[in-house]
Design a protein around this motif. Structure first.
Motif, PDB file in Angstrom:
ATOM      1  N   UNK A  76      -1.883 -11.213 -29.230  1.00 17.98           N
ATOM      2  CA  UNK A  76      -2.564 -12.137 -30.145  1.00 17.98           C
ATOM      3  C   UNK A  76      -1.932 -13.520 -30.047  1.00 17.98           C
ATOM      4  N   UNK A  77      -0.582 -13.549 -30.071  1.00 14.31           N
ATOM      5  CA  UNK A  77       0.113 -14.845 -30.033  1.00 14.31           C
ATOM      6  C   UNK A  77      -0.211 -15.611 -28.755  1.00 14.31           C
ATOM      7  N   UNK A  78      -0.406 -14.898 -27.664  1.00 17.67           N
ATOM      8  CA  UNK A  78      -0.698 -15.572 -26.396  1.00 17.67           C
ATOM      9  C   UNK A  78      -1.987 -16.389 -26.431  1.00 17.67           C
ATOM     10  N   UNK A  79      -2.854 -16.138 -27.385  1.00 15.86           N
ATOM     11  CA  UNK A  79      -4.116 -16.902 -27.398  1.00 15.86           C
ATOM     12  C   UNK A  79      -3.974 -18.247 -28.113  1.00 15.86           C
ATOM     13  N   UNK A  80      -2.831 -18.479 -28.776  1.00 20.72           N
ATOM     14  CA  UNK A  80      -2.818 -19.541 -29.794  1.00 20.72           C
ATOM     15  C   UNK A  80      -3.158 -20.937 -29.275  1.00 20.72           C
ATOM     16  N   UNK A 118       5.357  -9.833 -38.580  1.00 17.35           N
ATOM     17  CA  UNK A 118       5.449  -9.812 -40.039  1.00 17.35           C
ATOM     18  C   UNK A 118       4.116 -10.202 -40.675  1.00 17.35           C
ATOM     19  N   UNK A 119       3.518 -11.284 -40.206  1.00 19.42           N
ATOM     20  CA  UNK A 119       2.231 -11.698 -40.763  1.00 19.42           C
ATOM     21  C   UNK A 119       1.442 -12.349 -39.630  1.00 19.42           C
ATOM     22  N   UNK A 120       0.816 -11.499 -38.849  1.00 17.37           N
ATOM     23  CA  UNK A 120       0.140 -11.972 -37.632  1.00 17.37           C
ATOM     24  C   UNK A 120      -0.960 -12.981 -37.958  1.00 17.37           C
ATOM     25  N   UNK A 124      -2.292 -17.643 -37.113  1.00 18.38           N
ATOM     26  CA  UNK A 124      -3.580 -18.240 -36.761  1.00 18.38           C
ATOM     27  C   UNK A 124      -4.073 -19.247 -37.798  1.00 18.38           C
ATOM     28  N   UNK A 125      -3.479 -19.183 -39.008  1.00 15.80           N
ATOM     29  CA  UNK A 125      -4.052 -19.959 -40.121  1.00 15.80           C
ATOM     30  C   UNK A 125      -4.340 -21.422 -39.760  1.00 15.80           C
ATOM     31  N   UNK A 126      -3.426 -22.137 -39.078  1.00 23.46           N
ATOM     32  CA  UNK A 126      -3.732 -23.550 -38.825  1.00 23.46           C
ATOM     33  C   UNK A 126      -4.818 -23.785 -37.770  1.00 23.46           C
ATOM     34  N   UNK A 127      -5.188 -22.775 -37.019  1.00 28.16           N
ATOM     35  CA  UNK A 127      -6.113 -23.001 -35.903  1.00 28.16           C
ATOM     36  C   UNK A 127      -7.411 -22.201 -36.027  1.00 28.16           C
ATOM     37  N   UNK A 128      -7.695 -21.665 -37.189  1.00 30.06           N
ATOM     38  CA  UNK A 128      -8.977 -20.971 -37.378  1.00 30.06           C
ATOM     39  C   UNK A 128      -9.629 -21.417 -38.682  1.00 30.06           C
ATOM     40  N   UNK A 129     -10.921 -21.204 -38.735  1.00 27.92           N
ATOM     41  CA  UNK A 129     -11.690 -21.517 -39.941  1.00 27.92           C
ATOM     42  C   UNK A 129     -11.408 -20.473 -41.019  1.00 27.92           C
ATOM     43  N   UNK A 157     -16.048 -23.337 -36.080  1.00 23.14           N
ATOM     44  CA  UNK A 157     -14.628 -23.357 -35.695  1.00 23.14           C
ATOM     45  C   UNK A 157     -14.307 -21.921 -35.288  1.00 23.14           C
ATOM     46  N   UNK A 158     -13.177 -21.685 -34.622  1.00 28.55           N
ATOM     47  CA  UNK A 158     -12.817 -20.298 -34.307  1.00 28.55           C
ATOM     48  C   UNK A 158     -12.503 -19.485 -35.560  1.00 28.55           C
ATOM     49  N   UNK A 159     -12.639 -18.197 -35.418  1.00 28.90           N
ATOM     50  CA  UNK A 159     -12.412 -17.259 -36.531  1.00 28.90           C
ATOM     51  C   UNK A 159     -11.566 -16.107 -36.003  1.00 28.90           C
ATOM     52  N   UNK A 160     -10.694 -15.591 -36.870  1.00 26.53           N
ATOM     53  CA  UNK A 160      -9.769 -14.518 -36.475  1.00 26.53           C
ATOM     54  C   UNK A 160     -10.101 -13.233 -37.226  1.00 26.53           C
TER      55      UNK A 160
END
Ligand code: TPP
Ligand code: MG
Length: 542
Positions: A76-80, A118-120, A124-129, A157-160
């Motif tokens: 997941x982190x690799x997509x950031x 811990x909180x995946x 993403x919070x800053x980069x998703x809608x 916007x992107x969504x997670x």
């Protein structure tokens, strides 16, 4: 009852998704099983960042939802970086990631479970809608349905979406696809029409929010006989040769002057960001009308005097309808031809020949995907595609390494032949995707412009009066590298005629290919790159 993975795949099918880009892990394999039986094509990439870039490239070229599938934690982190680019460029991208099994997660404790984070979702919070979590079976369908709905709802916007891995295999109640969002429009606009009726020198500024409003924007421009400047995302809303098209970036003084002289500016689907306005040194126009779905975005950087909040096509058409035709299109065409001729004198001749070669080699329906490289900056500023969505630029967020993986997605959007243009630095971010290109037989031509270094940073260092340090690169034998993956490749010298001929041949052949361009003499960075901006002072107060 179907499994959680089937529920998700059925919702994607109901949304009309045709392709997903992903990389498997033990946590998300149930999704692979569900896709095995689905009409959706699964394209396996070699790094999760490429999955998100490809989803973005697909979304930008097609206007449809791009989907990236990753496993828990590092996957997941690799997509950031790619999701950040999609966020800044407002792309409808859905990232579907897994989490560790719901049975093993204990709130407040880090237990060292494989891939545990811990909180995946917080990453993403800053980069998703929005983020949507399914940590119990009942939540899978509703969370997935809402995530898809949010990802395609304007403004996009992107969504997670995160699903605990055990819930993909467990039975889940079906998700109910959300009804389509209202094609809202609020063409108020009396004040806007008044401002435009009194205007002597109106100007249109067209951003990515106008990409699907080309006919209405064209009509409005023609009624007003107004010059049209397009941001990178708005390129192609007016085709080459249109009498209202400036065809230059506002970072060229001759084009910037049109902005300075305008008494009323209509900004359509744009937030007038720092990259386009030379960090807001472009002055506040005497009157600014904004057409935007996102009222806050429209007024973030400049004071808006009249806001038409709604769909760009609806609002621009209603505004055009309320205005008389001013006449004077022929005169405007002549004037803008003069503006371009004046501007050309100050531009690098080698770059102009490169732009000619591109226009010659890439057919009107082709899709160009540029990276953060010097030839890419020239395309961003000076290439006018024949329609919107046919030129992609990662600005946006300025993510080096975008073009090749995003090109994989763009090539599968069914829009036309796709060409990715990267430097020797940016291409190596994802060169492993040559395997994807070959395995999936993706109809993409990759141009790698090899100047043996980070050309843009060399320029920055030299401009600052220093000598080069840490910006030269050892580069591989790119033709041999492509050959090792079974991708046809050839090399040319320079970005002019020989390049144009070779590119035209490669683009005409749908087989995957790579064109290496050796350019020991790099192009000069264009006026739209920040060290070359001509405006310096003064920011407007919104
Ligand atoms: C993710 C990311 N890392 C670093 C940068 C900074 N950066 C911008 S352009 C550039 C050089 C790119 O080199 P290359 O791809 O060879 O293109 P060239 O400048 O030589 O044309 C770098 C390092 C960036 N924009 N994005
Ligand atoms: Mg380079």
């Amino acid at each position: 009852m179907a499994s959680g993975a089937h529920v998700i795949v059925e919702l994607l099918e109901a949304e009309g998704v045709e392709v997903c880009f992903g990389l498997p892990g033990v946590h998300n394999l149930a999704l692979w099983e569900a896709l095995r039986e689905s009409s959706i094509r699964l394209v396996g990439v070699r790094h999760e960042q490429a999955a998100a870039y490809a989803a973005d490239g697909y979304a930008r070229a097609s206007g449809r939802l791009g989907v990236a599938l990753t496993t828990t934690g590092p996957g997941a982190a690799n997509t950031l970086a790619a999701v950040g680019e999609a966020w800044a460029s407002r792309s409808p991208v859905l990232v579907i990631a897994t989490d560790i099994p719901s049975t093993l997660r204990r709130p407040g404790a880090y237990r060292g479970v494989l891939h545990e984070t811990a909180d995946q979702a917080a990453m993403f919070a800053p980069v998703v809608k929005s983020t949507h979590l399914a940590h119990c079976a009942d939540a899978v369908g509703p969370a997935a349905a809402l995530a898809i709905d949010q990802a395609v709802a304007a403004p996009t916007r992107p969504v997670y979406l995160e699903v605990a891995t055990d819930l993909l295999a467990a039975e889940a109640p079906p998700g109910i696809a959300a009804p389509p969002a209202d094609p809202a429009g609020s063409p108020a606009g009396d004040h806007a029409a008044e401002l435009l009726e009194r205007a002597e020198r109106p100007l249109l500024w067209v951003g990515s929010g106008a990409r699907d409003a080309a006919p209405a924007v064209r009509t409005l421009a023609e009624r007003l006989a107004a010059p049209v400047l397009t941001s990178y995302g708005g390129a192609g809303v007016l085709p080459p040769g249109h009498p209202c098209l400036v065809g230059l970036p506002p970072h060229v003084p001759e084009a910037g002057r049109l902005w300075d002289e305008a008494d009323v500016v209509v900004a359509i689907g744009s937030d007038l960001d720092g990259v386009q306005t030379q960090n807001f040194a472009q002055p506040q126009p005497p009157a600014l009308i904004a057409i935007n779905l996102d009222a806050a975005g429209a007024a973030t950087n400049y004071r808006v005097d009249a806001l038409l909040q709604g769909d760009a096509a609806v609002c621009a058409a209603a505004l055009a309808e309320s205005l008389p035709s001013r006449g004077g299109l022929d005169e405007l065409h002549r004037r803008l031809n003069g503006v371009r001729a004046d501007a050309c004198q100050g531009l690098d001749g080698a770059a102009l020949r490169f732009l000619d070669a591109i226009s010659f080699a890439v057919p009107d329906e082709g899709v160009l995907v540029a990276d953060m490289c010097i030839p890419g900056y020239w395309l961003a500023g000076f290439h006018t595609p024949h329609a919107p969505r046919r030129l992609q630029v990662p600005l946006g967020w300025g993510t080096l390494g975008y073009a090749f993986p995003a090109g994989l997605g763009a090539a599968l959007a069914g829009a036309g032949p796709a060409v990715a243009i990267a430097g020797d630095g940016g291409f190596l971010f994802a060169c492993g995707e040559l395997a994807t290109l070959a395995q999936e037989e993706i109809p993409l031509t990759v141009v790698v412009v090899d100047d043996g270094g980070y050309g843009m940073l060399r320029y920055d260092q030299e401009r600052a009066g220093g000598s080069r340090f840490g910006v030269d690169l050892h580069t591989p034998d790119f033709v041999g590298l492509a050959g090792a993956f079974g991708v046809r490749a050839e090399a040319v010298d320079g970005l002019e005629d020989e390049f144009g001929d070779a590119l035209a041949r490669q683009v005409a052949d749908p087989a995957p290919s790579l064109l290496l361009v050796r350019t020991p003499e790099a192009l000069m960075p264009p006026p739209n790159t920040s060290p070359n901006w001509y405006r310096r002072a003064g920011a407007p107060s919104p």
